[in-house]
Design a protein around this motif. Sequence first.
Motif, mmCIF file in Angstrom:
data_model
loop_
_atom_site.group_PDB
_atom_site.id
_atom_site.type_symbol
_atom_site.label_atom_id
_atom_site.label_comp_id
_atom_site.label_asym_id
_atom_site.label_seq_id
_atom_site.Cartn_x
_atom_site.Cartn_y
_atom_site.Cartn_z
ATOM 1 N N ILE A 190 2.813 -5.459 4.205
ATOM 2 C CA ILE A 190 2.968 -4.424 3.184
ATOM 3 C C ILE A 190 2.103 -4.723 1.959
ATOM 4 O O ILE A 190 1.397 -3.840 1.451
ATOM 5 C CB ILE A 190 4.451 -4.293 2.792
ATOM 6 C CG1 ILE A 190 5.267 -3.755 3.978
ATOM 7 C CG2 ILE A 190 4.622 -3.387 1.573
ATOM 8 C CD1 ILE A 190 6.756 -3.898 3.829
ATOM 9 N N THR A 191 2.157 -5.958 1.484
ATOM 10 C CA THR A 191 1.361 -6.313 0.309
ATOM 11 C C THR A 191 -0.134 -6.290 0.610
ATOM 12 O O THR A 191 -0.948 -6.003 -0.277
ATOM 13 C CB THR A 191 1.767 -7.687 -0.232
ATOM 14 O OG1 THR A 191 1.663 -8.671 0.807
ATOM 15 C CG2 THR A 191 3.201 -7.678 -0.733
ATOM 16 N N ALA A 192 -0.510 -6.540 1.858
ATOM 17 C CA ALA A 192 -1.922 -6.521 2.236
ATOM 18 C C ALA A 192 -2.513 -5.116 2.112
ATOM 19 O O ALA A 192 -3.726 -4.966 1.935
ATOM 20 C CB ALA A 192 -2.108 -7.050 3.657
ATOM 21 N N ARG A 193 -1.671 -4.085 2.202
ATOM 22 C CA ARG A 193 -2.185 -2.723 2.025
ATOM 23 C C ARG A 193 -1.898 -2.204 0.608
ATOM 24 O O ARG A 193 -1.824 -0.999 0.373
ATOM 25 C CB ARG A 193 -1.633 -1.788 3.097
ATOM 26 C CG ARG A 193 -0.145 -1.667 3.210
ATOM 27 C CD ARG A 193 0.231 -0.677 4.316
ATOM 28 N NE ARG A 193 1.648 -0.410 4.336
ATOM 29 C CZ ARG A 193 2.494 -0.782 5.299
ATOM 30 N NH1 ARG A 193 2.040 -1.466 6.344
ATOM 31 N NH2 ARG A 193 3.773 -0.483 5.240
ATOM 32 N N ASN A 194 -1.689 -3.144 -0.297
ATOM 33 C CA ASN A 194 -1.552 -2.846 -1.719
ATOM 34 C C ASN A 194 -0.296 -2.042 -2.030
ATOM 35 O O ASN A 194 -0.292 -1.188 -2.926
ATOM 36 C CB ASN A 194 -2.785 -2.107 -2.248
ATOM 37 C CG ASN A 194 -2.956 -2.272 -3.748
ATOM 38 O OD1 ASN A 194 -2.601 -3.310 -4.304
ATOM 39 N ND2 ASN A 194 -3.487 -1.256 -4.407
ATOM 40 N N GLU A 195 0.777 -2.326 -1.290
ATOM 41 C CA GLU A 195 2.079 -1.748 -1.566
ATOM 42 C C GLU A 195 3.063 -2.874 -1.860
ATOM 43 O O GLU A 195 2.731 -4.050 -1.696
ATOM 44 C CB GLU A 195 2.570 -0.922 -0.365
ATOM 45 C CG GLU A 195 1.707 0.277 -0.058
ATOM 46 C CD GLU A 195 2.151 0.997 1.200
ATOM 47 O OE1 GLU A 195 1.460 1.958 1.570
ATOM 48 O OE2 GLU A 195 3.163 0.598 1.814
ATOM 49 N N ARG A 196 4.277 -2.502 -2.282
ATOM 50 C CA ARG A 196 5.294 -3.499 -2.563
ATOM 51 C C ARG A 196 6.500 -3.315 -1.654
ATOM 52 O O ARG A 196 6.926 -2.192 -1.414
ATOM 53 C CB ARG A 196 5.741 -3.428 -4.028
ATOM 54 C CG ARG A 196 4.681 -3.909 -5.014
ATOM 55 C CD ARG A 196 5.215 -3.900 -6.429
ATOM 56 N NE ARG A 196 6.358 -4.799 -6.583
ATOM 57 C CZ ARG A 196 7.078 -4.902 -7.703
ATOM 58 N NH1 ARG A 196 6.772 -4.148 -8.743
ATOM 59 N NH2 ARG A 196 8.085 -5.751 -7.777
#
Length: 231
Positions: A190-196
């Motif tokens: 999730i964080t790798a696609r710039n989300e939290r």
Amino acid sequence: MNGHTTALDDPVGESLRGRHAHLARRLGRAATYLPDVATFAAVSAAPDEAEWADLARLLGRGELADMFSSPATPPTSWEPVFVLDGRQMTWSASSPPRAPHAGPDIEELTAQDIPEMLDLVARTRPGPFWPRTNELGTYLGIRVHGALVAMAGERLRPPGWTEISTVCTAPEARGQGHAARLISTLAARITARNERPFLHVAEVNTGALALYERLGFQTRRHVTFRGFRVA
């Protein structure tokens, strides 16, 4: 990293209006998921009588209106089905995803795995999961000797956020770190696609609450999950 927290005030509505619009049924300002995807429904912040009537028509008389964490009050003729205190938790922006511990391979689950996923959910009762719930996002699993013993996946997806949900482990496979590995792997994706990442947990589930805190999740707000039978 993207993800204004205001999107989490109405995670169901934000998801149905956005990335889950293709899985939504809508009438006026009322919305709910397609059958067998999820039971969650959404109305506006201050719904009027007409809006509740629209939701009733969408769902059908006698069906469940799962209002999730919405504080809106349905018509008095709607019968309460459940009330459950819980928390909404978010991954701390200052805590990077922790590397998963070594263990059995983590695999991405597909439609072919749904019978096993439904069986695991029936045995562990992590929360609602239906034959098409896997369409909400990616679901990961762990197998031991070919049998699915643990899984977790992505559910609600308001702008900038992805919810981690259906975290469950078979009784015979608990205590081996499977849930922590699955959560950490999903959080990293999730964080790798710039989300939290965020999640919800029932207050009575103290074991899960402690695990989430150890993994870097913090309580954003206390919520009440409610469901009603449509009159």
